[in-house]
Design an enzyme around this catalytic site. Structure first.
Site, short mmCIF file in Angstrom:
data_model
loop_
_atom_site.label_atom_id
_atom_site.label_comp_id
_atom_site.label_asym_id
_atom_site.label_seq_id
_atom_site.Cartn_x
_atom_site.Cartn_y
_atom_site.Cartn_z
N CYS A 93 43.78 0.19 73.56
CA CYS A 93 43.62 -0.11 74.98
C CYS A 93 42.39 0.58 75.58
CB CYS A 93 44.90 0.25 75.73
SG CYS A 93 45.10 -0.59 77.32
N HIS A 188 50.02 -1.66 72.29
CA HIS A 188 50.76 -0.40 72.33
C HIS A 188 52.05 -0.62 71.54
CE1 HIS A 188 48.29 1.43 75.51
NE2 HIS A 188 48.31 0.26 76.12
#
Length: 241
Positions: A93, A188
Site C-alpha cells: 500500500c 493487506h
C-alpha cells in the site's frame, strides 16, 4: 543459512496487520532451519543496505507516509542500488506508493517517492475497499484485502490481473507490480500468511542472491491453502467493494 530482514518503520507502517508478513517469513524460514534475523528500523541511521537480504515496508496513513518519505529519501541512492542488485522487497500500500516517483494525497499534497520505478499514485476522495482476488502467473490465485484512496498507474509487470476487487486503480484490471525481486501491492490482510507461494518466492530469491540457487525444503501447506480457498470463496460471493 542466515538471512537478514529489515522491517521498515513498523511503529508507523503497520495498517491491517502488515506485521503478519514479517511473521510469515520468519516462521517459514524457521521451519526450514534458516536463521532469519529481523531488524525493526525506526531511523535510516540504523540501516546498512549492504548487509540486508529482505526488506518489508507496510502501509500507513498519508501523514505517516509523508514523514517516512523524508527519512527514506536520505538513503534513496543506496536503496535504488540495492534493488538493482536483487534485494528482495515486499512493499504494501503506502510502501508500494513510495517505490514510485511521487504520490499526491486527496488534499493535493505531493510526496516524493524513492523513484525505484517510474510511476506515480494519485489519491481520490472515494476509497477502494474490500476483499480482493487476483490471478497471477507466478503464484496462482492470490487473495487479500484492500483499502486505499490512491490510484497507481505504471507500465511494469503487474503482480496479477484482478478477478474481484479494484487493484492498482480500478480501471485497467491490474494489481501490484513486480520489478526484479521487488513486489509492490495494495493487498493487506496480511498477504503472506494466506499466500505461501509468495512468501517462499521472497525467501528463495534472497537465498539465491546470497548463496546461489538452492531448492527450498517443501512444507505441509494444507492449512494455509484451506484458509486461502475459504478466502477465495468469500471474495467471490460478496458484492464488489
Amino acid at each position: 543459512m542466515n538471512l537478514v530482514l529489515y522491517n521498515l518503520f513498523p511503529d508507523r507502517l503497520n495498517l491491517y496487520g502488515d506485521r503478519g508478513n514479517v511473521v510469515a517469513l520468519q516462521k517459514r524460514c524457521e521451519w526450514r532451519g534458516i536463521q532469519l534475523t529481523i531488524v525493526d528500523i525506526k531511523s535510516t541511521n540504523d540501516m546498512n543496505l549492504s548487509s540486508v537480504d529482505i526488506i518489508c515496508i507496510g502501509g500507513g496513513s498519508d501523514r505517516e507516509q509523508g514523514l517516512i518519505t523524508k527519512e527514506l529519501l536520505k538513503i534513496k541512492k543506496e536503496f535504488q542500488l540495492g534493488v538493482e542488485d536483487g534485494i528482495s522487497c515486499l512493499a504494501i500500500c503506502g510502501g508500494y506508493q513510495l517505490l514510485g516517483s511521487f504520490y499526491v494525497t486527496s488534499e493535493g499534497t505531493k510526496h516524493m517517492g524513492m523513484e525505484i520505478c517510474d510511476f506515480h499514485s494519485i489519491a481520490r476522495e472515494d476509497r477502494q475497499v474490500g476483499n480482493i482476488l487476483i490471478d497471477t502467473k507466478e503464484f496462482g490465485r492470490v487473495v487479500g484485502f484492500e483499502n486505499h484512496s490512491g490510484r497507481t498507474y505504471h507500465p511494469y509487470q503487474p503482480l496479477g490481473k484482478v478477478i474481484k476487487g479494484y487493484g492498482n486503480n480500478g480501471e485497467d484490471g491490474t494489481e501490484g507490480l513486480i520489478y526484479h525481486n521487488v513486489i509492490g501491492t495494495y493487498l493487506h490482510g496480511p498477504i503472506l500468511p494466506k499466500n505461501p507461494a509468495i512468501t517462499d518466492h521472497i525467501i528463495a530469491a534472497a537465498i539465491e542472491r546470497k548463496y546461489g540457487k538452492k531448492e527450498l525444503i517443501a512444507l505441509d501447506d494444507a492449512l494455509e491453502y484451506e484458509t486461502k480457498q475459504q478466502a477465495e470463496k468469500i471474495c467471490l460471493t460478496l458484492q464488489r467493494g
